[in-house]
Design a protein around this motif. Structure first.
Motif, mmCIF file in Angstrom:
data_model
loop_
_atom_site.group_PDB
_atom_site.id
_atom_site.type_symbol
_atom_site.label_atom_id
_atom_site.label_comp_id
_atom_site.label_asym_id
_atom_site.label_seq_id
_atom_site.Cartn_x
_atom_site.Cartn_y
_atom_site.Cartn_z
ATOM 1 N N LEU A 183 -4.250 1.871 9.947
ATOM 2 C CA LEU A 183 -3.414 3.008 9.572
ATOM 3 C C LEU A 183 -2.109 3.025 10.369
ATOM 4 N N LYS A 184 -2.201 2.719 11.645
ATOM 5 C CA LYS A 184 -1.003 2.707 12.490
ATOM 6 C C LYS A 184 -0.035 1.608 12.046
ATOM 7 N N ALA A 185 -0.575 0.439 11.711
ATOM 8 C CA ALA A 185 0.293 -0.650 11.236
ATOM 9 C C ALA A 185 0.961 -0.271 9.921
ATOM 10 N N LEU A 186 0.227 0.361 9.022
ATOM 11 C CA LEU A 186 0.822 0.786 7.759
ATOM 12 C C LEU A 186 1.934 1.810 7.985
ATOM 13 N N ARG A 187 1.736 2.686 8.953
ATOM 14 C CA ARG A 187 2.762 3.686 9.255
ATOM 15 C C ARG A 187 3.989 3.056 9.907
ATOM 16 N N ASP A 188 3.767 2.258 10.948
ATOM 17 C CA ASP A 188 4.876 1.791 11.780
ATOM 18 C C ASP A 188 5.550 0.524 11.265
ATOM 19 N N GLU A 189 4.786 -0.354 10.618
ATOM 20 C CA GLU A 189 5.334 -1.646 10.209
ATOM 21 C C GLU A 189 5.569 -1.762 8.703
ATOM 22 N N PHE A 190 4.818 -0.985 7.934
ATOM 23 C CA PHE A 190 4.944 -1.083 6.477
ATOM 24 C C PHE A 190 5.563 0.169 5.868
ATOM 25 N N ARG A 191 5.957 1.104 6.723
ATOM 26 C CA ARG A 191 6.738 2.291 6.339
ATOM 27 C C ARG A 191 5.980 3.264 5.429
ATOM 28 N N PHE A 192 4.654 3.265 5.515
ATOM 29 C CA PHE A 192 3.888 4.306 4.834
ATOM 30 C C PHE A 192 3.751 5.474 5.812
ATOM 31 N N ASP A 193 4.826 6.256 5.865
ATOM 32 C CA ASP A 193 4.973 7.232 6.939
ATOM 33 C C ASP A 193 4.333 8.585 6.642
ATOM 34 N N MET A 194 3.837 8.792 5.434
ATOM 35 C CA MET A 194 3.302 10.099 5.063
ATOM 36 C C MET A 194 1.837 9.984 4.656
ATOM 37 N N LEU A 215 -1.740 7.074 1.431
ATOM 38 C CA LEU A 215 -0.484 7.055 2.179
ATOM 39 C C LEU A 215 0.684 6.890 1.210
ATOM 40 N N PHE A 216 1.846 7.386 1.646
ATOM 41 C CA PHE A 216 3.054 7.299 0.820
ATOM 42 C C PHE A 216 4.220 6.879 1.694
ATOM 43 N N SER A 217 5.060 6.023 1.154
ATOM 44 C CA SER A 217 6.293 5.623 1.850
ATOM 45 C C SER A 217 7.456 6.441 1.314
ATOM 46 N N SER A 239 10.448 6.062 2.056
ATOM 47 C CA SER A 239 11.635 5.214 1.884
ATOM 48 C C SER A 239 11.480 4.258 0.706
ATOM 49 N N GLU A 240 10.249 3.769 0.492
ATOM 50 C CA GLU A 240 10.019 2.807 -0.594
ATOM 51 C C GLU A 240 9.424 3.462 -1.837
ATOM 52 N N HIS A 241 8.975 4.712 -1.698
ATOM 53 C CA HIS A 241 8.425 5.483 -2.824
ATOM 54 C C HIS A 241 7.215 4.798 -3.466
ATOM 55 N N GLY A 242 6.307 4.351 -2.618
ATOM 56 C CA GLY A 242 5.080 3.729 -3.097
ATOM 57 C C GLY A 242 3.873 4.266 -2.350
ATOM 58 N N TYR A 243 2.702 4.129 -2.969
ATOM 59 C CA TYR A 243 1.459 4.601 -2.381
ATOM 60 C C TYR A 243 0.620 3.430 -1.875
ATOM 61 N N PHE A 244 -0.279 3.755 -0.963
ATOM 62 C CA PHE A 244 -1.236 2.764 -0.452
ATOM 63 C C PHE A 244 -2.538 3.505 -0.166
ATOM 64 N N ARG A 245 -3.653 2.885 -0.540
ATOM 65 C CA ARG A 245 -4.969 3.509 -0.354
ATOM 66 C C ARG A 245 -5.789 2.704 0.654
ATOM 67 N N VAL A 246 -6.414 3.422 1.588
ATOM 68 C CA VAL A 246 -7.285 2.800 2.586
ATOM 69 C C VAL A 246 -8.646 3.478 2.503
ATOM 70 N N ALA A 247 -9.698 2.684 2.456
ATOM 71 C CA ALA A 247 -11.053 3.229 2.409
ATOM 72 C C ALA A 247 -11.866 2.658 3.559
ATOM 73 N N ALA A 248 -12.640 3.525 4.200
ATOM 74 C CA ALA A 248 -13.479 3.099 5.319
ATOM 75 C C ALA A 248 -14.854 3.730 5.175
ATOM 76 N N ALA A 249 -15.883 2.910 5.230
ATOM 77 C CA ALA A 249 -17.257 3.414 5.133
ATOM 78 C C ALA A 249 -17.714 3.943 6.486
ATOM 79 N N CYS A 250 -18.449 5.047 6.463
ATOM 80 C CA CYS A 250 -19.022 5.591 7.695
ATOM 81 C C CYS A 250 -20.204 4.722 8.105
ATOM 82 N N PRO A 251 -20.252 4.271 9.363
ATOM 83 C CA PRO A 251 -21.334 3.382 9.782
ATOM 84 C C PRO A 251 -22.721 4.013 9.672
ATOM 85 N N SER A 252 -22.821 5.318 9.893
ATOM 86 C CA SER A 252 -24.124 5.991 9.844
ATOM 87 C C SER A 252 -24.244 6.790 8.553
#
Length: 205
Positions: free
Chosen positions: A37-48, A71-73, A75-88
């Motif tokens: 998530l941090k890389a998407l925010r800081d390096e790929f400009r998905f700041d929202m 997530l939404f950028s 500046s680039e006006h695009g979306y990105f989806r991240v999914a994470a499974a709960c271990p328990s």
């Protein structure tokens, strides 16, 4: 594979592309979630952070719960989806994203309230819709559509509202969703048949 997913996999080869009809999407392990998530925010400009929610795959599934981040950028006006499974499956939890986006605060509280998923490191993880002490999680698969009659904590509220549960109306159901394309709001489920309501009889088919 989109350019964003391909570039992200260079940094995080362990993530996998997630099937999606609209936006680039990946599945990540809980241990990698905040780094991705941090890389998407800081390096790929998905700041929202637009929203986050969860999927309950039902009792017997493992992993049972998946948390989904949109997530939404700006500046680039695009979306990105991240999914994470709960271990328990029994005590589902993921690390909180409030350190990256303060907007995660109430989204995580709502997900905690409705699904019973914890978020470690959240500054104030408590119910946001139901009252403290409410014993159920209304968006879990086993929770009935009509609800479960539960004593309200405030006798004055009970006396004033005379609260009784009624079956939830399936007005216009079944409900369907579209792919959304560039606007996630367009993918919200909508009634397939909107010609009837509680006040207007359902037409004969």
């Amino acid at each position: 594979m989109s350019a964003d997913v391909a570039s992200l996999k260079v940094r995080f080869p362990q993530l996998t592309e997630r099937a999606s009809l609209d936006h680039p999407a990946v599945d990540v392990a809980a241990a990698d979630l905040l780094s991705v998530l941090k890389a998407l925010r800081d390096e790929f400009r998905f700041d929202m952070l637009v929203d986050l929610t969860a999927i309950d795959w039902a009792q017997g599934s493992s992993p049972r719960f998946t948390v989904v981040y949109h997530l939404f950028s700006t500046s680039e006006h695009g979306y990105f989806r991240v999914a994470a499974a709960c271990p328990s499956d029994d005590s589902p939890a993921l690390p909180s994203a409030t350190g990256l986006w303060m907007a995660a605060n109430w989204h995580e509280r709502e997900t905690f309230d409705m699904f019973g998923i914890g978020f470690s490191g959240h500054p104030d993880l408590r119910r946001i819709l139901m009252w403290d002490g409410y014993p159920y999680f209304p968006l879990r698969k086993e929770f009935p559509l009509a609800g479960i009659e539960t004593p309200l904590p405030d006798p004055d509220v009970v006396a004033e509202t005379k609260t009784q549960l009624e079956p939830a109306p399936m007005m216009g159901g079944p409900f369907v969703a579209r792919d959304g394309q560039n606007n996630l709001g367009d993918a919200e489920p909508r009634a397939k048949d909107e010609s009837w309501t509680e006040q207007k009889e359902k037409p004969e088919v």
